[in-house]
Design an enzyme around this catalytic site. Structure first.
Site, mmCIF file in Angstrom:
data_model
loop_
_atom_site.group_PDB
_atom_site.id
_atom_site.type_symbol
_atom_site.label_atom_id
_atom_site.label_comp_id
_atom_site.label_asym_id
_atom_site.label_seq_id
_atom_site.Cartn_x
_atom_site.Cartn_y
_atom_site.Cartn_z
ATOM 1 N N GLU A 85 39.985 15.433 70.394
ATOM 2 C CA GLU A 85 41.078 16.951 71.048
ATOM 3 C C GLU A 85 40.384 18.619 70.022
ATOM 4 O OE1 GLU A 85 43.502 16.937 74.967
ATOM 5 O OE2 GLU A 85 44.197 16.812 72.783
ATOM 6 N N HIS A 104 48.572 22.350 70.335
ATOM 7 C CA HIS A 104 48.296 21.636 70.961
ATOM 8 C C HIS A 104 49.610 20.414 71.649
ATOM 9 C CE1 HIS A 104 47.472 19.400 74.759
ATOM 10 N NE2 HIS A 104 47.117 18.943 73.673
ATOM 11 N N HIS A 106 52.392 18.243 73.380
ATOM 12 C CA HIS A 106 52.756 16.863 74.323
ATOM 13 C C HIS A 106 54.011 17.008 75.034
ATOM 14 C CE1 HIS A 106 48.398 14.356 73.984
ATOM 15 N NE2 HIS A 106 48.473 15.221 74.138
ATOM 16 N N HIS A 174 48.851 16.623 81.626
ATOM 17 C CA HIS A 174 48.612 16.921 80.350
ATOM 18 C C HIS A 174 49.834 17.259 78.461
ATOM 19 C CE1 HIS A 174 45.315 16.977 77.001
ATOM 20 N NE2 HIS A 174 45.919 16.326 76.379
HETATM 21 MN MN MN Z 1 46.868 16.569 73.973
#
Ligand code: MN
Length: 242
Positions: A85, A104, A106, A174
């Protein structure tokens, strides 16, 4: 490797240690699990960024840090595996010259707000940056049925477009992406996005209208947070430095 982009130059080891600590902090604070990644722009070249090799964030040390150009090509991979990612980071760095660091995750508490039509709002001063508004990136809008992963430059660019000039965007089904003008700011915002999600759920359960920070209060309080984020950083860093 021929064709690899040139490095932006050596990075001070104090900066690298702090950058590695950021991943461990976000794991320790319950924002990252086995997944999640932080990036920072190269201090000597805005066209490069730093990111760990693919590894659980709690385990990241300075030696795991790689360098990429904004197309996410590694400068010196030496057999190390990058995160799939990384395009999410590269495309935001391209679109947002003001952004110096990106996280980033989750993190579980934010997931519901990416699924429903209730927007995430700034519940208290630590989360003031959310008063600017929190857009939701639905990968299905542009790409139809996918594996949800932001694994191409095109998907990263679409996310950056939805993020626009905001500090946070949710990713439907996500997670969340958080940006800041410094590594400390991005870490601070990632922690308080997660906490704000829990607080907003509690406020919603109490019922009635929610007197969240408005955009002007958000701007004022965010400036105070940015000026004082060293306090939380030092506390959180001590917990993950052996
Ligand atoms: Mn991710």
């Amino acid at each position: 490797m021929t064709g690899a982009p040139a490095s932006g130059g050596l990075v001070d080891c104090v900066v690298l240690e702090d950058f590695a600590a950021a991943s461990r902090i976000l794991a320790d604070q319950g924002v990252f699990d086995a997944a999640g990644h932080v990036t920072m722009r190269h201090p000597g070249n805005p066209g490069r960024f730093l990111m760990s090799r693919s590894l659980a964030p709690a385990l990241i040390a300075a030696a795991d840090i790689m360098e990429f150009d904004l197309d996410c090509v590694p400068c010196d991979p030496r057999g190390r595996n990058p995160f799939l990612e990384r395009y999410l980071h590269g495309e935001i760095f391209k679109a947002r010259p003001d952004v110096m660091a990106i996280a980033h995750s989750h993190s579980a508490a934010v997931i519901p707000f990416g699924l429903v039509s209730t927007p995430m709002r700034a519940m208290y001063h630590n989360a003031a940056f959310l008063a600017a508004g929190v857009p939701v990136f639905n990968i299905r809008d542009k790409f139809g049925t996918t594996d949800i992963v932001v694994s191409t430059p095109e998907k990263g660019a679409a996310l950056a477009q939805v993020l626009a000039d905001k500090p946070v965007a949710l990713l439907r089904a996500h997670g969340v992406v958080v940006v800041g003008p410094s590594l400390r700011a991005a870490v601070f915002r990632a922690v308080f996005t997660e906490i704000n999600a829990r607080v907003q759920l509690q406020a919603t359960i109490l019922g009635g209208p929610i007197a969240a920070l408005d955009a002007d209060e958000g701007r004022l309080a965010d400036a105070v947070n940015l000026a004082t984020d060293t306090r939380s950083w030092e506390l959180w860093k001590r917990r993950v430095t052996r």
